[in-house]
Design an enzyme around this catalytic site. Sequence first.
Site, PDB file in Angstrom:
ATOM      1  N   GLU A 291      30.147  65.984  20.061  1.00 31.17           N
ATOM      2  CA  GLU A 291      28.871  66.293  19.431  1.00 31.17           C
ATOM      3  C   GLU A 291      29.077  67.052  18.111  1.00 31.17           C
ATOM      4  O   GLU A 291      28.949  68.270  18.064  1.00 31.17           O
ATOM      5  CB  GLU A 291      27.974  67.117  20.365  1.00 31.17           C
TER       6      GLU A 291
ATOM      7  N   LYS B  15      27.501  62.121  20.553  1.00 32.02           N
ATOM      8  CA  LYS B  15      26.153  62.677  20.526  1.00 32.02           C
ATOM      9  C   LYS B  15      25.906  63.174  19.108  1.00 32.02           C
ATOM     10  O   LYS B  15      26.564  64.111  18.650  1.00 32.02           O
ATOM     11  CB  LYS B  15      25.993  63.809  21.541  1.00 32.02           C
TER      12      LYS B  15
END
Length: 299
Positions: free
Chosen positions: A176, A213
């Site tokens: 992420e 992500k």
Amino acid sequence: MNKEQFEKMHSGKGFVAALDQSGGSTPKALAKYGLGEDAYKDSQEMFKLVHEMRVRIIKAPAFNSENILASILFEVTMDSKIDGLYSGDYLWEKKGIIPLLKVDKGLLEKENGVQLMKNIDNLPSLLDKAVDRHIFGTKMRSLILEANETGIVEVVKQQFEIAKKIIARGLVPILEPEVDINANEKEKCEKILHDALKAQIEKLSKDEFIMLKLTIPNKADLYLDLTKYNCVIRVLALSGGYAQDEANKLLAKNHNMIASFSRALSQGLSANQSDANFNQTIQKSIQNIYAASIKKESK
């Protein structure tokens, strides 16, 4: 690795619920839930309250495998139980939802326009525990604030270095590298990030699987080509501070990208709501986020 969970995560319809607020973000999450700092006297009570909030969300009728593929947990939540089962086991055995775990320990101070992750000093033992708790994969967050190529490349390099350790333990990591939605040159940040991610993805072997992500990009479908790599089993979108309606609207423009919302998912929920009102609110949120995630035909 659980093959049934792998196939569901790779090709199932739905989105990922992020219930992983850590020590730093928990007070804000509780405040939005209607529980200020006067509701608890120490971190133990704080985490007890946030676990109760998460349990209420998880046990809501609409929080089910028809809409939700997986849920990201904080370590305290993973170690806590729901109806006598560890949270990960409850999610999978009772709800059919894949359990994931946040493993990062927060961010370092800004340097070269980014915030790298702090050292995850207990990573080996944490991954061992995750395996024991039947966790499928992990998540770790960095933050990009400026279009500084040196910093962004360093963020991606750190993410992949840790990801390889997670893969070696039989888990699937979610990388992420968040781009701040308020970054002055957000679109430029995202282009640099895309290219850095692609360069690292192309170095992965055929049996090294990851998920990404990412902040919903200004340029729709910017990350679509990354979804074509066999080693990328899913690309997720974080809400990043966007209100739920705006996040859904932006997400729906991006093919092969599904939601992994936290704040946008819990928007409108309150500790003071009746169960009926609470369940109705979360049901509407889940339906709208699900619709934005499955949207048009994949490209």
